[in-house]
Structure formats: structure tokens, C-alpha cells
Write a protein that holds these residues in place. Structure first.
Motif, mmCIF file in Angstrom:
data_model
loop_
_atom_site.group_PDB
_atom_site.id
_atom_site.type_symbol
_atom_site.label_atom_id
_atom_site.label_comp_id
_atom_site.label_asym_id
_atom_site.label_seq_id
_atom_site.Cartn_x
_atom_site.Cartn_y
_atom_site.Cartn_z
ATOM 1 N N ARG A 1 7.838 13.062 41.097
ATOM 2 C CA ARG A 1 7.755 11.632 41.354
ATOM 3 C C ARG A 1 6.743 10.960 40.425
ATOM 4 N NH1 ARG A 1 9.591 9.719 46.597
ATOM 5 N NH2 ARG A 1 10.628 11.404 47.733
ATOM 6 N N VAL A 2 5.707 11.680 40.056
ATOM 7 C CA VAL A 2 4.651 11.118 39.206
ATOM 8 C C VAL A 2 5.212 10.739 37.842
ATOM 9 C CG1 VAL A 2 2.420 11.597 38.133
ATOM 10 C CG2 VAL A 2 2.900 12.448 40.437
ATOM 11 N N ALA A 3 5.954 11.646 37.232
ATOM 12 C CA ALA A 3 6.551 11.353 35.929
ATOM 13 C C ALA A 3 7.611 10.272 36.040
ATOM 14 C CB ALA A 3 7.153 12.627 35.336
ATOM 15 N N ALA A 4 8.356 10.264 37.141
ATOM 16 C CA ALA A 4 9.436 9.289 37.301
ATOM 17 C C ALA A 4 8.905 7.867 37.330
ATOM 18 C CB ALA A 4 10.219 9.592 38.570
ATOM 19 N N VAL A 5 7.789 7.645 37.998
ATOM 20 C CA VAL A 5 7.276 6.273 38.080
ATOM 21 C C VAL A 5 6.824 5.787 36.713
ATOM 22 C CG1 VAL A 5 4.884 6.848 38.704
ATOM 23 C CG2 VAL A 5 5.849 4.692 39.443
ATOM 24 N N ARG A 6 6.237 6.653 35.915
ATOM 25 C CA ARG A 6 5.803 6.229 34.581
ATOM 26 C C ARG A 6 7.002 6.008 33.653
ATOM 27 N NH1 ARG A 6 1.561 10.343 35.139
ATOM 28 N NH2 ARG A 6 2.605 11.585 33.522
ATOM 29 N N THR A 7 8.027 6.815 33.789
ATOM 30 C CA THR A 7 9.248 6.608 33.005
ATOM 31 C C THR A 7 9.876 5.258 33.331
ATOM 32 O OG1 THR A 7 9.692 8.985 32.858
ATOM 33 C CG2 THR A 7 11.563 7.498 32.549
ATOM 34 N N ASN A 8 9.922 4.931 34.607
ATOM 35 C CA ASN A 8 10.500 3.650 35.008
ATOM 36 C C ASN A 8 9.634 2.473 34.571
ATOM 37 O OD1 ASN A 8 12.806 4.763 36.127
ATOM 38 N ND2 ASN A 8 11.889 4.995 38.157
ATOM 39 N N ALA A 9 8.330 2.662 34.558
ATOM 40 C CA ALA A 9 7.446 1.601 34.069
ATOM 41 C C ALA A 9 7.706 1.331 32.588
ATOM 42 C CB ALA A 9 5.986 1.985 34.288
ATOM 43 N N ALA A 10 7.888 2.384 31.810
ATOM 44 C CA ALA A 10 8.181 2.206 30.391
ATOM 45 C C ALA A 10 9.500 1.453 30.198
ATOM 46 C CB ALA A 10 8.222 3.561 29.693
ATOM 47 N N ALA A 11 10.482 1.743 31.055
ATOM 48 C CA ALA A 11 11.765 1.047 30.957
ATOM 49 C C ALA A 11 11.611 -0.434 31.274
ATOM 50 C CB ALA A 11 12.772 1.697 31.902
ATOM 51 N N LEU A 12 10.822 -0.780 32.288
ATOM 52 C CA LEU A 12 10.599 -2.183 32.626
ATOM 53 C C LEU A 12 9.870 -2.916 31.500
ATOM 54 C CD1 LEU A 12 9.609 -1.885 36.391
ATOM 55 C CD2 LEU A 12 11.735 -2.848 35.469
ATOM 56 N N ALA A 13 8.912 -2.240 30.888
ATOM 57 C CA ALA A 13 8.220 -2.867 29.758
ATOM 58 C C ALA A 13 9.191 -3.123 28.609
ATOM 59 C CB ALA A 13 7.068 -1.975 29.301
ATOM 60 N N GLY A 14 10.125 -2.201 28.400
ATOM 61 C CA GLY A 14 11.127 -2.403 27.367
ATOM 62 C C GLY A 14 12.001 -3.616 27.639
ATOM 63 N N VAL A 15 12.340 -3.834 28.897
ATOM 64 C CA VAL A 15 13.122 -5.024 29.262
ATOM 65 C C VAL A 15 12.359 -6.288 28.881
ATOM 66 C CG1 VAL A 15 13.987 -6.361 31.221
ATOM 67 C CG2 VAL A 15 14.414 -3.888 31.112
ATOM 68 N N LEU A 16 11.066 -6.345 29.208
ATOM 69 C CA LEU A 16 10.276 -7.534 28.880
ATOM 70 C C LEU A 16 10.161 -7.733 27.372
ATOM 71 C CD1 LEU A 16 7.419 -7.267 31.529
ATOM 72 C CD2 LEU A 16 9.321 -8.880 31.522
ATOM 73 N N ARG A 17 9.941 -6.664 26.649
ATOM 74 C CA ARG A 17 9.839 -6.798 25.195
ATOM 75 C C ARG A 17 11.143 -7.319 24.595
ATOM 76 N NH1 ARG A 17 6.532 -2.189 25.589
ATOM 77 N NH2 ARG A 17 8.366 -0.840 25.423
#
Length: 384
Positions: A284-300
């Protein structure tokens, strides 16, 4: 009408005119909205193992702790939770408070005082800021993540003792504190390092033990950690991790511990269960950071200023508070809840959407968020 009430009404009107007025917006237990605003980073708040443990604790111990921790508010459940938090985070000892806010205020008022200089990061959470103010310590606020400024402030102090105070993960910008460097500087000046792990527990390090453990400082006696049970663990409450001497001082002098009713048994039970899930399911720890990176990509992709996230927090800086509020409102109307941070939570000109990732987000959720953000930001004049 009294002059005092006139002043209150004028203050409310001024906040309204500046686009800074806040109102409570109750949510239903299940409203079909995609949640990108809460701090339920690991998706454990509604996990059946967690809710069952909360219900069992309430049935066994009652709806409340019945008193302060030094009277009747310490149960076997609280002690078990403290032992398990210390073991998981590889800390010498732990002490549970009824909230993370009170844990921070308790630590700083107990460790601080007129003979203790505090050096505090400009990006620290309000609970740390309030703890500094209430401590009676001479406090120097330094630039965000500026280790050299911390070193200079410690060297210039005219007190016998000092504390360096920082978040591990900053609650708005979502970036990491340079903990190893801060510890080296603090130790060189004989200061204690106080680290708020609220947004780091369950997110930072391969097993989610937080920022201090991730940089190898968990066993250092001159590091004091605070954390919350209300984010990654999906419950409620706070805790302090420290050597036994610090814990003893808190039990005897920290007013938010001594004079506050103990944490409700249901919250303690839920936190214990969530901690067990985290220990058993570190993926779960890695999954939350992976999803955070994806959300940042959406904003960029939408030409919104953001960060490369180190944890679960992903800001999207829009600048104007009215625009940020309109964007958050528009997202909710389209079925996605996002946070909206405006002054004084952020500096003027830095109003933002605050997206928070969760470990249980699916690719379909991320696609849905991308579509809603694109449509809403176009409506408020932000286009990619």
C-alpha cells in the motif's frame, strides 16, 4: 448591537470580500463522489478490519475513555497501541494523545520555555506554529527547508538550549524535509530535533515507518517524533515517539495530555487494526506514491504548477483564492472532491487545489479525475 459584535461581523464581511470565507459542507456517508481531498492515504478508514476493531473496542470499553489519561482514561488498549506504534516505528517509546494537534502543542510546550530557543520551518503546520507560540520560547522562523538558515539561527541564539522543529512531509507543498541534514546541524549545536510525521507515516520509507526511520534516525535519542492516527491509519488521535525520559516529562508536564480526556477506545482500536494492516500489506505504501505521481502528471498536462510528489500530497497552485475556490466547487459538482487551500493556510498568491492520493485508487479513478479537472479548470480560465 455591541461594538464587539460589530467587529465580528466586519471581520466575516472582510473575509467574504477577499474570497477567504470558509463554511462547513457536510458530506453523506456514501455520496458517490471520488475522494481526492481526505487524508485517508492508505484507504483504511472503511476497511472492514478497521471498522470491526473500532466497534469491538466500543462494545468492550464504551463510547469514551471516561477521563483524562492520568485518571481513568488509560486503558489496556491505549497501552497496547503505544507499544505497537513504538515497535512499528522503531522508536524507544510512545505516548498517545487525543489528536495530533495536541501532541504537537504538548511536546513543544513541555520541551520549550524561555531558556529554550526554537528554530521553526516557515512551512510548518499550524499545530507546530501554535505550539511554538504557547511554549514561551524565543522562536526564529527560517526559510522553507533552509538548513543553512537553521545553522545560523542556532549559532546566534542566546539561550542554553534549543529545538529544531519541522514537518517530515509538509502538509500543503507535499515536499520532504531534509531530515538527515537538519539532525546533523541540530546535534552540532546540542539541540533536539522535533519532527512531525503526520503526513509521512504510512507513506515514506519502504514499509511506511515515516521520514525519520527512512533516513536512519529512529534510534537517535535527540530526535522526538509526533504523528497522527487520523491520516494513513484512518482513525483519530496522535502520538509522540521519543526516549522514555521525554515521555515521562510529557506525562508529568504536557497540559494537552494531563487535562484532556483520553482518546476514545473506538479510535484506539481502529488505529491498532490499521497499523496491523500496514505492517502486513506494505505494498500500500508504494501504491499511494505511485498514484500521487499520476495525479501530479495530470496537473502538469493541464499547465498547472505542481511538484514531483514525495508523498501523498499533490498541490495545484492557482494563485487567486477565488479561482481556487471556484475550481474546487466545480470539481465537486462534477463528482470529484478536492481540497482548496487559501490564506492563511498558504501565503498570499499561493492558493491551490490540494489533491491527496490514496493507495486504493484505480486507473479508472485517475482517468475520471483527469477529465473532471480538465473541464473544471477550463471553466475557471486555466487551460493546458
Amino acid at each position: 448591537m455591541s461594538d464587539a459584535l460589530d467587529r465580528v461581523q466586519a471581520a466575516v464581511a472582510a473575509r467574504e470580500a477577499a474570497g477567504l470565507r470558509r463554511v462547513l459542507r457536510p458530506r453523506a456517508a456514501s455520496d458517490g463522489v471520488l475522494d481526492l481531498a481526505s487524508n485517508d492515504y492508505l484507504g483504511l478508514c472503511h476497511d472492514p478490519r478497521v471498522t470491526a476493531a473500532a466497534a469491538d473496542a466500543a462494545r468492550r470499553w464504551g463510547g469514551g475513555a471516561t477521563g483524562s489519561r492520568l485518571v481513568t482514561g488509560t486503558t489496556e488498549l491505549h497501552c497496547d497501541l503505544e507499544d505497537e506504534l513504538a515497535a512499528f516505528c522503531r522508536a524507544p517509546a510512545a505516548l498517545v494523545f487525543s489528536s495530533g494537534y495536541l501532541a504537537n502543542v504538548g511536546v513543544l510546550t513541555a520541551l520549550g520555555g524561555p531558556d529554550v530557543a526554537i528554530v521553526s520551518d516557515a512551512g510548518n503546520h499550524a499545530s507546530l506554529i501554535d505550539g511554538c507560540r504557547l511554549s514561551g520560547s524565543p522562536t526564529t522562523v527560517v526559510g522553507h527547508r533552509d538548513v543553512a538558515a537553521v545553522d545560523a539561527a542556532l549559532a546566534a541564539r542566546d539561550t542554553a538550549y534549543a529545538l529544531v522543529v519541522t514537518d517530515a512531509v509538509f502538509s500543503v507543498d507535499g515536499d520532504l524535509a531534509p531530515l538527515a541534514e537538519l539532525h546533523a546541524v541540530a546535534r552540532s549545536h546540542g539541540a533536539l530535533l522535533v519532527v512531525d510525521e503526520a503526513h509521512a507515516l504510512g507513506v515514506i520509507g519502504p514499509h511506511g515507518r515515516g521520514g525519520v526511520e527512512a533516513v536512519g534516525l529512529a534510534d537517535e535519542p535527540d530526535v522526538v517524533r509526533t504523528l497522527v492516527l487520523s491520516k494513513s491509519l484512518g482513525a483519530q488521535g496522535g502520538a509522540v515517539l521519543a526516549v522514555p525520559e521525554v515521555i515521562d516529562l510529557l506525562v508529568n508536564t504536557a497540559r494537552p495530555f494531563i487535562f484532556d480526556t483520553g482518546l476514545a477506545p473506538a479510535a484506539a482500536g481502529a488505529a491498532r487494526a490499521a497499523l496491523g494492516v500496514l505492517a502486513a500489506e506494505p505494498e500500500r505504501v508504494a501504491a499511494v506514491r505511485t498514484n500521487a505521481a499520476a495525479l501530479a502528471g495530470v496537473l502538469r498536462d493541464l499547465a498547472v504548477e505542481t511538484i514531483e510528489p514525495d508523498a501523498a500530497v499533490v498541490p495545484g497552485f492557482l494563485g487567486d483564492p477565488r479561482r481556487a475556490f471556484a475550481a474546487a466547487t466545480g470539481c465537486l459538482e462534477r463528482g470529484v472532491r478536492v481540497g482548496c487551500f487559501r490564506p492563511p493556510s498558504v501565503p498570499p498568491g499561493r492558493s491551490c487545489l490540494r489533491l491527496t492520493a490514496r493507495a486504493d485508487l484505480r486507473s479508472a479513478d485517475l482517468d475520471r479525475a483527469a477529465g473532471v479537472l480538465a473541464a473544471t479548470l477550463a471553466d475557471v480560465g486555466v487551460t493546458g
